[in-house]
Design a protein around this motif. Structure first.
Motif, mmCIF file in Angstrom:
data_model
loop_
_atom_site.group_PDB
_atom_site.id
_atom_site.type_symbol
_atom_site.label_atom_id
_atom_site.label_comp_id
_atom_site.label_asym_id
_atom_site.label_seq_id
_atom_site.Cartn_x
_atom_site.Cartn_y
_atom_site.Cartn_z
ATOM 1 N N LEU A 9 0.991 -1.259 0.029
ATOM 2 C CA LEU A 9 -0.229 0.100 -0.126
ATOM 3 C C LEU A 9 0.931 1.199 0.092
ATOM 4 C CD1 LEU A 9 -2.662 -1.373 2.589
ATOM 5 C CD2 LEU A 9 -2.786 -1.308 -0.039
ATOM 6 N N HIS A 10 2.203 1.281 -0.442
ATOM 7 C CA HIS A 10 2.903 2.428 -0.558
ATOM 8 C C HIS A 10 4.092 2.124 -1.384
ATOM 9 C CE1 HIS A 10 5.018 5.804 2.208
ATOM 10 N NE2 HIS A 10 5.398 5.813 0.942
ATOM 11 N N VAL A 11 3.661 2.646 -2.621
ATOM 12 C CA VAL A 11 4.783 2.640 -3.802
ATOM 13 C C VAL A 11 4.981 3.773 -4.499
ATOM 14 C CG1 VAL A 11 4.667 0.145 -4.044
ATOM 15 C CG2 VAL A 11 3.273 1.441 -5.519
ATOM 16 N N HIS A 12 5.986 4.510 -5.171
ATOM 17 C CA HIS A 12 6.468 5.561 -5.852
ATOM 18 C C HIS A 12 6.479 5.242 -7.369
ATOM 19 C CE1 HIS A 12 6.003 8.184 -2.563
ATOM 20 N NE2 HIS A 12 6.469 7.297 -1.965
ATOM 21 N N THR A 13 6.041 6.091 -8.255
ATOM 22 C CA THR A 13 6.397 5.767 -9.694
ATOM 23 C C THR A 13 6.961 7.234 -10.205
ATOM 24 O OG1 THR A 13 4.400 6.783 -10.681
ATOM 25 C CG2 THR A 13 4.216 4.574 -9.883
ATOM 26 N N ASP A 41 1.995 8.089 -4.925
ATOM 27 C CA ASP A 41 3.008 9.236 -5.215
ATOM 28 C C ASP A 41 2.738 10.277 -4.481
ATOM 29 O OD1 ASP A 41 4.638 8.244 -7.452
ATOM 30 O OD2 ASP A 41 2.955 7.911 -8.640
ATOM 31 N N HIS A 42 3.769 11.152 -4.323
ATOM 32 C CA HIS A 42 4.158 12.322 -3.557
ATOM 33 C C HIS A 42 3.077 13.529 -4.363
ATOM 34 C CE1 HIS A 42 7.292 11.173 -0.923
ATOM 35 N NE2 HIS A 42 7.804 10.767 -1.871
ATOM 36 N N ASP A 43 1.794 13.819 -3.753
ATOM 37 C CA ASP A 43 1.095 14.993 -4.216
ATOM 38 C C ASP A 43 0.706 14.622 -5.686
ATOM 39 O OD1 ASP A 43 1.202 16.440 -1.687
ATOM 40 O OD2 ASP A 43 3.320 17.004 -2.249
ATOM 41 N N VAL A 66 -2.538 8.431 -2.489
ATOM 42 C CA VAL A 66 -1.550 9.498 -2.557
ATOM 43 C C VAL A 66 -0.694 9.765 -1.345
ATOM 44 C CG1 VAL A 66 -3.294 11.158 -2.295
ATOM 45 C CG2 VAL A 66 -1.315 11.871 -3.555
ATOM 46 N N GLU A 67 0.323 10.313 -1.501
ATOM 47 C CA GLU A 67 1.053 10.501 -0.247
ATOM 48 C C GLU A 67 1.159 12.082 -0.228
ATOM 49 O OE1 GLU A 67 5.123 8.932 0.173
ATOM 50 O OE2 GLU A 67 5.174 9.460 2.390
ATOM 51 N N ILE A 68 0.489 12.482 0.689
ATOM 52 C CA ILE A 68 0.277 14.240 0.761
ATOM 53 C C ILE A 68 1.542 14.708 1.758
ATOM 54 C CG2 ILE A 68 -1.287 16.012 1.091
ATOM 55 C CD1 ILE A 68 -3.502 14.175 0.744
ATOM 56 N N SER A 244 6.127 -1.030 1.110
ATOM 57 C CA SER A 244 7.616 -1.005 0.586
ATOM 58 C C SER A 244 8.113 0.278 0.495
ATOM 59 C CB SER A 244 7.855 -1.859 -0.782
ATOM 60 O OG SER A 244 7.176 -1.397 -1.618
ATOM 61 N N ASP A 245 7.047 1.365 0.136
ATOM 62 C CA ASP A 245 7.771 2.459 -0.083
ATOM 63 C C ASP A 245 8.830 2.619 -1.305
ATOM 64 O OD1 ASP A 245 7.933 5.491 0.231
ATOM 65 O OD2 ASP A 245 8.686 5.652 2.221
ATOM 66 N N PHE A 246 8.480 1.796 -2.168
ATOM 67 C CA PHE A 246 9.480 1.469 -3.294
ATOM 68 C C PHE A 246 9.746 2.785 -3.854
ATOM 69 C CE2 PHE A 246 9.862 0.059 -7.725
ATOM 70 C CZ PHE A 246 10.916 -0.703 -7.646
ATOM 71 N N HIS A 247 10.940 3.294 -4.420
ATOM 72 C CA HIS A 247 11.275 4.056 -5.337
ATOM 73 C C HIS A 247 11.976 3.721 -6.393
ATOM 74 C CE1 HIS A 247 10.351 6.753 -1.649
ATOM 75 N NE2 HIS A 247 10.194 7.724 -2.745
ATOM 76 N N GLY A 248 12.569 2.455 -6.271
ATOM 77 C CA GLY A 248 13.327 2.057 -7.454
ATOM 78 C C GLY A 248 14.581 2.464 -7.591
HETATM 79 MN MN MN Z 1 6.503 7.387 0.347
#
Ligand code: MN
Ligand code: AMP
Ligand code: MN
Ligand code: MN
Length: 282
Positions: A9-13, A41-43, A66-68, A244-248
């Motif tokens: 429930l926490h990944v970035h693209t 994603d952030h905002d 979304v991560e605000i 995972s707060d995945f950023h790659g």
């Molecule tokens: Mn994050």
């Protein structure tokens, strides 16, 4: 033995500071056997919006997320929103304003770096970010390309960290405002990665602001931290989430997708809470 279905429930693209496109992240999650996913994603919800149809063709449930970035008494707090109506004009307007604040802040950070003697321009950072929600990570990437630093981590450790020589505070939406807006859109709010950022007195603040849950599973949380947050959240009947707060970016980070995750039932619980909140509002 049947496998318990899992969700991240926490990944970035690439819609914010991740290196994988939204489709690549979904493909990776599916390949790891995950049954639920939220792109946070952030905002920005652009990555999520672009993947709604694609995810339907795959054996994975995609929850709006979304991560605000929020202002919390002059400090920064990250609030994860889930299960909201992504077509809400108010929400989209708020996120646009947040990205505008990020642009202004990036220019201020770059000007501080220039004063420190480094040759770096806003246009270079904008090109690096593309259409993404711009962040300190994009500044760090350009600093790395220009051999000012050797890694994103060095850029943060030396210049960009909170209170650092090139740090600029941002005028983000307050925690209270963010929670109120997300609730209006039928969603719920969860405090992201409380472990490394907050002490327990701070949690009371978020509780009073109407937070609906806590992220207890996160790469930065050891078992002790997970348990403390879980006990706290259960005591107040809050949702429990994780990912995972995945950023790659980091080596071996791909292994965190499908490893740092929660039971799919956590996603169901979020949806139940959204529905009950929605029925309370009407
Ligand atoms: Mn994050
Ligand atoms: P920004 O969104 O511009 O405030 O940048 C914050 C992002 O930078 C976080 O979401 C992390 O992905 C990343 N980051 C990496 N190292 C740090 C650090 N030491 N402090 C804050 N953010 C960091
Ligand atoms: Mn990030
Ligand atoms: Mn965060």
């Amino acid at each position: 033995m049947t496998l318990v279905p899992k969700a991240d429930l926490h990944v970035h693209t690439t819609a914010s500071d991740g290196k994988f496109s939204p489709q690549q992240v979904i493909d990776l999650a599916v390949s790891k056997g995950l049954k639920g996913l939220s792109i946070t994603d952030h905002d920005s919800i652009e990555g999520y919006l672009s993947m709604r149809e694609y995810a339907q063709q795959k054996d994975i449930e995609l929850l709006s997320g979304v991560e605000i970035s929020c202002d919390y008494n002059g400090r920064e707090a990250h609030v994860l929103a889930y299960g909201f109506d992504a077509t809400s004009a108010d929400l989209q307007q708020m996120l646009r304003e947040q990205r505008q604040k990020r642009t202004t802040r990036s220019k201020q950070i770059i000007s501080k770096l220039n004063t420190l003697g480094f040759d770096i321009e806003y246009d270079e950072v904008r090109a690096e970010a593309g259409k993404a929600s711009i962040s300190r990570n994009h500044i760090a990437d350009v600093m790395r390309q220009k051999f000012i630093v050797a890694s994103r981590k060095e850029a943060f450790d030396r210049f960009l960290y909170t209170g650092g020589p090139a740090y600029v505070q941002n005028g983000y939406i307050t925690v209270n405002e963010a929670i109120e807006l997300v609730h209006q859109c039928g969603g719920v709010c969860v405090l992201a990665h409380p472990g490394p950022y907050y002490i327990f007195e701070d949690l009371r603040y978020f509780l009073n602001a109407g937070i609906d849950g806590m992220e207890y599973i996160h790469p930065s949380h050891n078992f002790q931290t997970q348990k403390k947050i879980k006990d706290y959240a259960e005591n107040y009947n809050l949702l429990l989430t994780g990912g995972s707060d995945f950023h790659g970016i980091k080596p071996f980070e791909e292994q965190m997708i499908g490893t740092v995750c929660v039971d799919l039932t956590r996603l169901d619980k979020i949806q139940e809470r959204c529905t009950s909140r929605y029925s309370l509002n009407i």
